[in-house]
Write an enzyme that holds these catalytic residues in place. Structure first.
Site, PDB file in Angstrom:
ATOM      1  CE1 TYR A 195      16.751   6.392  14.255  1.00  0.00           C
ATOM      2  CE2 TYR A 195      16.104   8.634  15.600  1.00  0.00           C
ATOM      3  CZ  TYR A 195      16.099   7.020  14.178  1.00  0.00           C
ATOM      4  OH  TYR A 195      14.930   7.361  13.673  1.00  0.00           O
ATOM      5  NE  ARG A 248      14.765   7.722   2.276  1.00  0.00           N
ATOM      6  CZ  ARG A 248      14.057   8.217   2.807  1.00  0.00           C
ATOM      7  NH1 ARG A 248      12.973   8.481   2.790  1.00  0.00           N
ATOM      8  NH2 ARG A 248      14.676   7.770   4.453  1.00  0.00           N
ATOM      9  CE  LYS A 266      13.850   4.452  11.691  1.00  0.00           C
ATOM     10  NZ  LYS A 266      13.678   6.052  11.974  1.00  0.00           N
ATOM     11  CD  GLU A 338      12.699   3.330   8.569  1.00  0.00           C
ATOM     12  OE1 GLU A 338      11.546   3.213   9.688  1.00  0.00           O
ATOM     13  OE2 GLU A 338      12.274   4.904   8.416  1.00  0.00           O
ATOM     14  CG  ASP A 339      15.481   5.756   5.929  1.00  0.00           C
ATOM     15  OD1 ASP A 339      14.636   5.416   5.847  1.00  0.00           O
ATOM     16  OD2 ASP A 339      16.405   4.915   5.789  1.00  0.00           O
ATOM     17  CG  ASP A 361       9.585   5.261  10.720  1.00  0.00           C
ATOM     18  OD1 ASP A 361       9.440   6.122  11.699  1.00  0.00           O
ATOM     19  OD2 ASP A 361      10.643   5.708  11.299  1.00  0.00           O
ATOM     20  CG  ASP A 362      11.834   6.057   5.939  1.00  0.00           C
ATOM     21  OD1 ASP A 362      11.759   7.425   6.604  1.00  0.00           O
ATOM     22  OD2 ASP A 362      11.560   5.697   5.229  1.00  0.00           O
ATOM     23  CG  ASN A 503      17.146  12.394   9.966  1.00  0.00           C
ATOM     24  OD1 ASN A 503      17.551  13.472  10.398  1.00  0.00           O
ATOM     25  ND2 ASN A 503      16.220  12.373   9.464  1.00  0.00           N
TER      26      ASN A 503
HETATM   27  O1  LIG Z   1      16.165   7.539  10.983  1.00  0.00           O
HETATM   28  C1  LIG Z   1      16.337   9.182  11.139  1.00  0.00           C
HETATM   29  O2  LIG Z   1      16.066   9.401  11.271  1.00  0.00           O
HETATM   30  C2  LIG Z   1      14.646   9.877  10.164  1.00  0.00           C
HETATM   31  C3  LIG Z   1      14.663   8.335   9.274  1.00  0.00           C
HETATM   32  O3  LIG Z   1      13.570   7.875   9.358  1.00  0.00           O
HETATM   33  C4  LIG Z   1      15.337   8.859   7.679  1.00  0.00           C
HETATM   34  O4  LIG Z   1      15.845   9.933   7.585  1.00  0.00           O
HETATM   35  O5  LIG Z   1      14.513   8.231   6.943  1.00  0.00           O
HETATM   36 MG   LIG Z   2      13.409   6.520   7.435  1.00  0.00          MG
END
Ligand SMILES: O=C([O-])CC(=O)C(=O)O
Ligand SMILES: [Mg+2]
Length: 647
Positions: A195, A248, A266, A338-339, A361-362, A503
């Protein structure tokens, strides 16, 4: 659906048949490593009837997993038979094309190459005889525990994090149960490998480290055929999808199709941390191109070499995807966004939150974890949420998501209107403090945070003017909490709360060491990616990790186990409260505002139980009756990575 290539699964000892199937369906005791195969060398989809194989459904039962045959209108329409007439038996005619599926027992070489069933040297003598493995393994037999010891040593021998990542991915592809046992038992050590931060580097270099495809790729080429593509995935009983379009990735920007590392990572946490079985998890990357010039010019780039589709073209592909997912997996499949880049993330969430079981999630997962940390931090600094002032650097998904959840919780606690409590929360973006005079030109998700104030351009000036008690970094840009900024926070507050959330580590707004040193050891600090403990003037400070990994696995488990059909903000608040309640006195004494990851499965069970309880209360849960003890129920739902015994 198993593709034509899976005909190779036809084993040299195929003992297929109903006898074996019935035996395999027992819940306890030894099982047989079944495979579903087609008897014809093609995955026949050419006919007018496109059907799922009943054998694939049986296979799921054999793996002791609940059967769910999507009961969709399309299915009924296609087969024109009664409900759940998946194989079109009710109205069979000779001109309906079907694939002759069968079930066989994987054995010998095939068994060793199947990550779901492979046990490596842990195959017993009896299994080696029964499954044609003699000679295919060296003579020694070792336990899964010994294999875990061996593998952790193997991973530790690598100095370079990316090599550790590749060793873990290799194991996941080779022996799934060993991978999860290793990850669960060494979670603190291996989380940074599978991760953040290492997964970020893996995505950046995906083209060159790419060995075997993981997850499902849906690109513009598949437009009009997404349902078909979903049906190529070998597992039918999907409960969670993590999907990205790669625009992103963490704070690393547009990595296009190489973002696949994120859904894959994830979802391994869904299993390891939240106990959702691996076969129920589906990682998906939507490839609409990339605007990353270096990827477009890279001959090893694995995605579509074109600039990103936008507007209607993008919306149509996403809509086809969302529709196909619901059509194929039903109402209760969880889709985690996600992202995605800001401009799509907010719109997608808004568009689909009332028709699908979705969460971002973000925006929401990160918000829930940060709120939990803040609630816990109040025990160290005193006061209620309403007594504190918050300043964010970064007004994107995480920044505005966290801000909104803080406001929601404060408003609940104080009965004050949301608009009123928002006034205690300030955001700085690339153009400076978000103030009313900028309102016209602000993106819609920033508008609620425009307050009356003169323009302020620099973060340090905003700190000095607003005098926040809490400073939160969600900018995706490293080293933006400078010495000046931290010192300003420390001059205003006895115990400044500083959260540096971007991150991976390279994008963190400051390091743990900087936060402690520049605040003379007074900061309460947590970061999105992990930092090791810091020694400052003879005292050891242990930074917390404010990462959504604390929340999404338990959150998802809670939704799944209760059959919840929509995500409501109160479910996020419930998750947040449950996480905050897991911080022990012992943790507080060390200055920690999050519990350690070592207990994460227990934490996830509590989060799942709280989320489910709230879903039942709101009438969103469909699994009835409600189990009496939801924590116990959550624990009982969790995947165990111990090997099965094969008869
Ligand atoms: O993935 C991770 O560590 C946390 C997160 O969702 C991100 O930074 O987009
Ligand atoms: Mg994320």
């Amino acid at each position: 659906m198993i593709s034509s290539s899976s005909c190779s699964f036809l084993s040299n000892s195929a003992v297929a048949g109903s006898r074996s199937i019935c035996g395999g369906a027992q819940r306890k005791g030894p099982s047989s490593p079944f495979r579903v195969v087609c008897l014809a060398p093609s995955n026949d989809r050419s006919g007018s009837v496109v059907l799922d194989s009943p054998a694939a459904v049986k296979k799921e039962q054999i793996r002791n997993e609940p059967t769910s045959v999507p009961d969709t209108a399309e299915e009924e329409q296609v087969s024109a038979g009664g409900p759940r007439d998946v194989y079109g038996e009710d109205r069979a005619t000779e001109d309906q094309f079907v694939t002759p599926w069968n079930v066989s027992v994987a054995s010998g070489y095939t068994l060793l190459r199947d990550p779901h069933f492979n046990k490596g040297l842990a195959f017993t003598e009896k299994e080696r005889d029964a499954h044609y493995l003699r000679g295919l393994l060296p003579p020694t037999v070792i336990s899964q525990e010994t294999q875990v010891k061996k593998m952790i040593q193997h991973v530790r021998q690598y100095q370079v994090p990316l090599q550790k990542y590749m060793a873990m991915m290799d194991l996941q592809e080779r022996n799934e149960r060993l991978f999860y046992k290793l990850l669960i038992e060494h979670v603190e050590e291996l989380l940074p490998v599978v991760y953040t931060p290492t997964v970020g580097e893996a995505c950046q270099k995906y083209g060159s480290i790419f060995m075997r495809p993981q997850g499902l790729y849906i690109s513009l080429k598949e437009k009009g055929r997404i349902l078909e593509v979903l049906r190529n995935w070998p597992e039918k009983n999907i409960q969670v999808i993590v999907v990205t379009d790669g625009e992103r990735i963490l704070g690393l920007g547009d990595l296009g199709c190489q973002g696949m590392g994120i859904p894959v990572g994830k979802l391994s946490l869904y299993t390891a941390l939240g106990g959702v079985r691996p076969s129920a998890c589906l990682p998906i990357t939507i490839d609409v191109g990339t605007n990353n010039e270096s990827l477009l010019n890279d001959e090893l780039y694995i995605g579509l070499k074109q600039r990103r589709a936008t507007g209607q073209e993008y919306a149509e592909l996403m809509h086809e995807f969302m529709t196909a997912v619901k059509q194929n997996y039903g109402e209760k499949v969880l889709i985690q966004f996600e992202d995605f880049a800001n401009h799509n993330a907010f719109d997608l969430l808004e568009k689909y939150r009332s028709t699908h079981l979705v969460f971002n999630d973000d925006i929401q997962g990160t918000a829930s974890v940060v709120l939990a940390g803040l609630v816990a931090a109040l025990k160290l600094v005193g006061g209620n949420l309403a007594d504190h002032r918050f300043l964010f650097l970064g007004a994107g998904e995480a920044g505005t998501g966290i801000a909104e959840l803080i406001a929601l919780e404060t408003s609940k606690q104080t009965n004050a209107p949301l608009e009123e409590v928002r006034k205690n929360i300030w955001l700085v973006d690339s153009k400076g403090l978000i103030v009313n005079s900028r309102k016209e030109s602000l993106q819609h998700f920033k508008k609620p945070w425009a307050h009356d104030h003169e323009p302020v351009h620099r973060l340090v000036d905003a700190v000095n003017k607003i005098k926040p008690t809490v400073l939160i970094g969600t900018s995706g840009q490293g080293r933006t909490f400078t010495k000046e900024v931290i010192e300003a926070m420390a001059s205003i507050n006895e115990k400044p709360i500083i959260l540096s959330l971007s991150n991976p580590t390279s994008q963190s707004e400051c390091t743990a060491e900087e936060a402690y040193k520049w605040s003379q050891g007074r900061a309460i600090f947590a970061s999105g990616s992990p930092f090791p403990p810091v020694e400052y003037e003879g005292k050891v400070f242990v930074p917390g990790q404010a990462n959504n990994a604390y929340i999404f696995p338990g959150f998802g488990l809670g939704l799944i186990m209760s059959g919840t059909i929509r995500v409501h903000d109160d479910l996020l608040l419930a998750a947040s409260e449950a996480l905050a309640a897991q911080v022990s006195e012992e943790n507080f004494e060390k200055g920690l505002i999050y519990p350690p990851f070592t207990n994460i499965r227990k934490i996830s069970a509590h989060i799942a139980a709280s989320v489910a309880a709230k879903a039942y209360e709101l009438g969103l849960a469909t699994r009835l009756p409600q189990p009496k003890d939801l924590v116990k129920f959550a624990e009982s739902c969790m995947y165990t990575p111990a090997y099965r015994s094969y008869r």
